[in-house]
Design a protein around this motif. Structure first.
Motif, PDB file in Angstrom:
ATOM      1  N   TYR A  10      43.656  12.470  -4.569  1.00 57.01           N
ATOM      2  CA  TYR A  10      42.493  11.680  -4.146  1.00 57.01           C
ATOM      3  C   TYR A  10      41.452  12.587  -3.518  1.00 57.01           C
ATOM      4  O   TYR A  10      41.781  13.470  -2.721  1.00 57.01           O
ATOM      5  N   LEU A  11      40.195  12.370  -3.878  1.00 62.17           N
ATOM      6  CA  LEU A  11      39.062  12.976  -3.193  1.00 62.17           C
ATOM      7  C   LEU A  11      38.035  11.877  -2.994  1.00 62.17           C
ATOM      8  O   LEU A  11      37.609  11.241  -3.964  1.00 62.17           O
ATOM      9  N   GLY A  12      37.646  11.651  -1.747  1.00 61.01           N
ATOM     10  CA  GLY A  12      36.652  10.616  -1.562  1.00 61.01           C
ATOM     11  C   GLY A  12      36.464  10.188  -0.121  1.00 61.01           C
ATOM     12  O   GLY A  12      37.068  10.716   0.811  1.00 61.01           O
ATOM     13  N   ILE A  13      35.596   9.198   0.041  1.00 60.57           N
ATOM     14  CA  ILE A  13      35.367   8.530   1.312  1.00 60.57           C
ATOM     15  C   ILE A  13      36.250   7.284   1.301  1.00 60.57           C
ATOM     16  O   ILE A  13      36.176   6.497   0.364  1.00 60.57           O
ATOM     17  N   PRO A  14      37.074   7.074   2.307  1.00 60.65           N
ATOM     18  CA  PRO A  14      38.068   6.007   2.219  1.00 60.65           C
ATOM     19  C   PRO A  14      37.528   4.594   2.420  1.00 60.65           C
ATOM     20  O   PRO A  14      38.274   3.629   2.355  1.00 60.65           O
ATOM     21  N   TYR A  15      36.224   4.481   2.659  1.00 59.90           N
ATOM     22  CA  TYR A  15      35.598   3.162   2.787  1.00 59.90           C
ATOM     23  C   TYR A  15      34.137   3.300   2.384  1.00 59.90           C
ATOM     24  O   TYR A  15      33.752   4.302   1.769  1.00 59.90           O
ATOM     25  N   SER A  16      33.321   2.324   2.729  1.00 56.92           N
ATOM     26  CA  SER A  16      31.926   2.352   2.306  1.00 56.92           C
ATOM     27  C   SER A  16      31.142   3.420   3.073  1.00 56.92           C
ATOM     28  O   SER A  16      31.346   3.594   4.285  1.00 56.92           O
ATOM     29  N   HIS A  17      30.248   4.109   2.382  1.00 58.38           N
ATOM     30  CA  HIS A  17      29.562   5.241   3.015  1.00 58.38           C
ATOM     31  C   HIS A  17      28.481   4.823   4.012  1.00 58.38           C
ATOM     32  O   HIS A  17      27.856   5.681   4.636  1.00 58.38           O
ATOM     33  N   TYR A  38      40.711   6.992 -11.901  1.00 53.15           N
ATOM     34  CA  TYR A  38      39.999   5.863 -11.299  1.00 53.15           C
ATOM     35  C   TYR A  38      38.838   6.415 -10.490  1.00 53.15           C
ATOM     36  O   TYR A  38      39.048   7.159  -9.535  1.00 53.15           O
ATOM     37  N   TYR A  39      37.622   6.060 -10.921  1.00 49.74           N
ATOM     38  CA  TYR A  39      36.437   6.543 -10.205  1.00 49.74           C
ATOM     39  C   TYR A  39      35.608   5.372  -9.690  1.00 49.74           C
ATOM     40  O   TYR A  39      34.712   4.888 -10.373  1.00 49.74           O
ATOM     41  N   PRO A  40      35.917   4.887  -8.483  1.00 51.28           N
ATOM     42  CA  PRO A  40      35.052   3.896  -7.844  1.00 51.28           C
ATOM     43  C   PRO A  40      33.901   4.616  -7.138  1.00 51.28           C
ATOM     44  O   PRO A  40      34.093   5.257  -6.109  1.00 51.28           O
ATOM     45  N   SER A  41      32.732   4.529  -7.700  1.00 54.07           N
ATOM     46  CA  SER A  41      31.576   5.266  -7.190  1.00 54.07           C
ATOM     47  C   SER A  41      30.987   4.603  -5.943  1.00 54.07           C
ATOM     48  O   SER A  41      31.132   3.396  -5.748  1.00 54.07           O
ATOM     49  N   HIS A  42      30.305   5.395  -5.128  1.00 51.70           N
ATOM     50  CA  HIS A  42      29.504   4.829  -4.033  1.00 51.70           C
ATOM     51  C   HIS A  42      28.170   4.310  -4.564  1.00 51.70           C
ATOM     52  O   HIS A  42      27.522   3.488  -3.913  1.00 51.70           O
ATOM     53  N   HIS A  43      27.747   4.817  -5.680  1.00 52.95           N
ATOM     54  CA  HIS A  43      26.478   4.383  -6.273  1.00 52.95           C
ATOM     55  C   HIS A  43      26.636   3.000  -6.880  1.00 52.95           C
ATOM     56  O   HIS A  43      27.634   2.722  -7.546  1.00 52.95           O
ATOM     57  N   THR A  44      25.773   2.056  -6.594  1.00 49.49           N
ATOM     58  CA  THR A  44      24.456   2.219  -6.009  1.00 49.49           C
ATOM     59  C   THR A  44      24.322   1.534  -4.650  1.00 49.49           C
ATOM     60  O   THR A  44      23.274   0.985  -4.308  1.00 49.49           O
ATOM     61  N   HIS A  45      25.406   1.539  -3.861  1.00 47.90           N
ATOM     62  CA  HIS A  45      25.426   0.907  -2.549  1.00 47.90           C
ATOM     63  C   HIS A  45      24.396   1.549  -1.616  1.00 47.90           C
ATOM     64  O   HIS A  45      24.130   2.749  -1.697  1.00 47.90           O
ATOM     65  N   VAL A  84      39.012   9.099  -7.291  1.00 45.67           N
ATOM     66  CA  VAL A  84      37.909   9.858  -6.715  1.00 45.67           C
ATOM     67  C   VAL A  84      36.793   8.891  -6.349  1.00 45.67           C
ATOM     68  O   VAL A  84      36.410   8.043  -7.146  1.00 45.67           O
ATOM     69  N   GLY A  85      36.315   8.979  -5.094  1.00 44.83           N
ATOM     70  CA  GLY A  85      35.206   8.131  -4.680  1.00 44.83           C
ATOM     71  C   GLY A  85      35.562   7.184  -3.562  1.00 44.83           C
ATOM     72  O   GLY A  85      36.300   7.510  -2.627  1.00 44.83           O
ATOM     73  N   LYS A  86      35.036   5.964  -3.653  1.00 40.98           N
ATOM     74  CA  LYS A  86      35.155   4.964  -2.593  1.00 40.98           C
ATOM     75  C   LYS A  86      36.449   4.167  -2.754  1.00 40.98           C
ATOM     76  O   LYS A  86      36.600   3.412  -3.702  1.00 40.98           O
ATOM     77  N   TRP A  87      37.345   4.298  -1.810  1.00 42.56           N
ATOM     78  CA  TRP A  87      38.624   3.591  -1.848  1.00 42.56           C
ATOM     79  C   TRP A  87      38.463   2.174  -1.296  1.00 42.56           C
ATOM     80  O   TRP A  87      38.559   1.205  -2.023  1.00 42.56           O
ATOM     81  N   HIS A  88      38.229   2.069  -0.011  1.00 44.57           N
ATOM     82  CA  HIS A  88      37.926   0.811   0.689  1.00 44.57           C
ATOM     83  C   HIS A  88      39.044  -0.231   0.587  1.00 44.57           C
ATOM     84  O   HIS A  88      38.775  -1.429   0.527  1.00 44.57           O
TER      85      HIS A  88
END
Length: 500
Positions: free
Chosen positions: A145-152, A223-230, A122-126
């Motif tokens: 999977y739930l998320g944005i597949p790259y950087s937001h 696996y939770y790769p967060s977008h925070h704090t980008h 869940v989160g940023k795959w990239h």
């Protein structure tokens, strides 16, 4: 009740014989600096749940990622191999990138699935999207999977709302590409993403996954790769305006709130004592964003550089009843997570050259690390230059130094992009225990003991580079605008029409 930590032998027996192998939650922050958390000394960060993990778990002082930017760092985390082996270099992947994490690489999820684990990201795959979703998490061992597949920030954000009630995102982000999509498995469910609701969606997805797995009595890997704090920071109503640190602090607090929700869910399902939570970050802070970009604490420079601020990360391991509270100064890395999880789950390691080592002894009895060295590659590694730096024990040698755009605006003139590439022969040598800020290079003159250290480091460098076979660069395969995720692929004109 008081918990008695399990010994290393007990852990191995537990993994081999228990009907309940441990669950794993891997939390991966984005652009978070060594000095950004309350438990690492920041005076105004509000991170009560991460502080709780640190107080009741094991906090690392010498933990490293493998790259000072995010895509290659993520590849190493999931495979236990330096990004140069998998070809995930130079730089990062983009929405229309042709390449991605090669499917013949083995991820943590793929290691654990044969042991009966449920897996979710869940989160940023990239790590790539590719044609027909070739490189998405569901093709790399994850059931869901739930998320944005790259950087937001890889989509126009000028008119998007990042904070309630209608505070627009700071900056323009990338223009000329599709707006940022939210994906469920391999399908786009929202484009552009609603930042105000995003973290709640992630939290709900993650907690639901835990509850489902616990109900089935199935071990899981989350696996939770967060977008925070980008950059650009964002936060929903429960976190916005709640901290003294502005947008950066609010986004970090929102991430911390989700961690609190995960902890509460583990307690309610009564599996918290059988769950290892590991937290760290992908690379150092983006200092060019100033107060919106994070803090490396006492470490030198930040994102984009091979100085300590670019690659030494906060890291916490939490497992009630198994991990004793404490602080370890042992050297460890994101590379070590795959072999550690595999060991604890009784899973087989991939039959390839791994760069990670098993951390179980550090976690269970705070013993010595099996990691003797750490290698530092720049954002654009090449066989011509090889390693930029190498740490052995308490000493770090820089063979090349260079600043980075990401680390601009700092008073230290070694950090910005204007600090051009410099070769050092003999290498710059620092004692990281006495001088973690890398301010004072040691002189070799009249110091045969230090010359001996440098000689050993050069031998380790030569030995390591002899084993390094650079994989074909995935990022150099280029981009194709037709691969940019679009929820309405037949629409026109693109990319503006990609909305749903």
């Amino acid at each position: 009740m008081d918990y008695i930590p399990l010994s290393f032998v007990s852990i191995l027996f537990f993994c081999a014989c228990s009907a309940s192998p441990p669950n794993f939650i891997l939390l991966f922050a984005d652009d978070l600096g060594f000095g950004d958390l309350g438990c690492y000394g920041h005076p105004t960060s509000l991170t009560p749940n991460l502080d709780r993990l640190a107080a009741a778990g094991l906090r690392f002082t010498d933990f490293y990622c493998t790259s000072p930017v995010c895509t290659p760092s993520r590849a190493s985390l999931l495979t236990g191999r330096y990004q140069t082996r998998s070809g995930v270099y130079p730089g990062v992947l983009y929405p229309g990138s042709i390449g991605g994490l090669p499917l013949n690489e083995t991820t943590i999820a793929e290691v654990l699935k044969p042991q009966g684990y449920a897996t979710a990201a869940v989160g940023k795959w990239h790590l790539g999207v590719g044609a027909n979703g070739t490189y998405l998490p569901t093709r790399q061992g994850f059931d869901e999977y739930l998320g944005i597949p790259y950087s937001h920030d890889m989509g126009p954000c000028r008119n998007l709302t990042c904070f309630p009630p209608d505070v627009k995102c700071f900056g323009l982000c990338d223009v000329g590409t599709v707006t940022v999509p939210l994906m469920k498995n391999d399908a786009i469910i929202q484009q552009p993403v609603n930042f105000l609701d995003l973290e709640k969606a992630y939290s709900d997805f993650a907690t639901s996954f835990i509850i489902t797995s616990a109900t089935k009595k199935q071990p899981f890997f989350l696996y939770y790769p967060s977008h925070h704090t980008h950059y650009p920071q964002y936060a929903g109503p429960e976190a916005a305006g709640r901290t003294l640190r502005g947008p950066f602090g609010d986004s970090l607090f929102e991430f911390d709130n989700t961690i609190g929700n995960l902890l509460e869910t583990l307690e309610k399902t009564q599996i918290i004592n059988n769950t290892l939570i590991f937290f760290t970050s992908d690379n150092g802070p983006e200092l060019m964003r100033m107060s919106r970009g994070g803090n490396a604490g006492l470490l030198k420079c930040g994102k984009g550089t091979t100085y300590e601020g670019g690659m030494r990360e906060p890291a916490i391991a939490f497992w009630p009843g198994t991990i004793q509270p404490g602080v370890t100064h042992e050297m460890a890395s994101t590379l070590d997570i795959l072999p550690t999880f595999a060991s604890l789950a009784g899973a087989k390691l991939p039959t390839v050259m791994l760069d990670g080592v098993d951390m179980t002894e550090i976690l269970t009895n705070q013993g010595k690390s099996k990691r003797e060295t750490m290698m530092f590659y720049p954002t654009d590694p090449s066989e011509m230059y090889g390693l930029f730096a190498l740490r052995m024990g308490k000493y770090k040698a820089h063979f090349y130094t260079r600043g980075a755009t990401h680390s601009g605006t700092t008073p230290d003139q070694d950090c910005p992009v204007f600090a051009v590439l410099k070769a050092h022969d003999p290498p710059l040598l620092f004692d990281l225990e006495a001088d973690p800020s890398e301010h004072y290079p040691l002189t070799l003159f009249g110091r045969p003991d230090l010359q001996e250290v440098v000689d050993k480091i050069m031998k380790e460098k030569e030995k390591f580079e002899a084993t390094m076979v650079f994989g074909r660069s995935e990022i150099s395969k280029g981009t194709d605008p037709n691969l940019e995720p679009c929820c309405n692929p037949q629409c026109s004109p693109k990319p503006r029409c990609c909305q749903c």
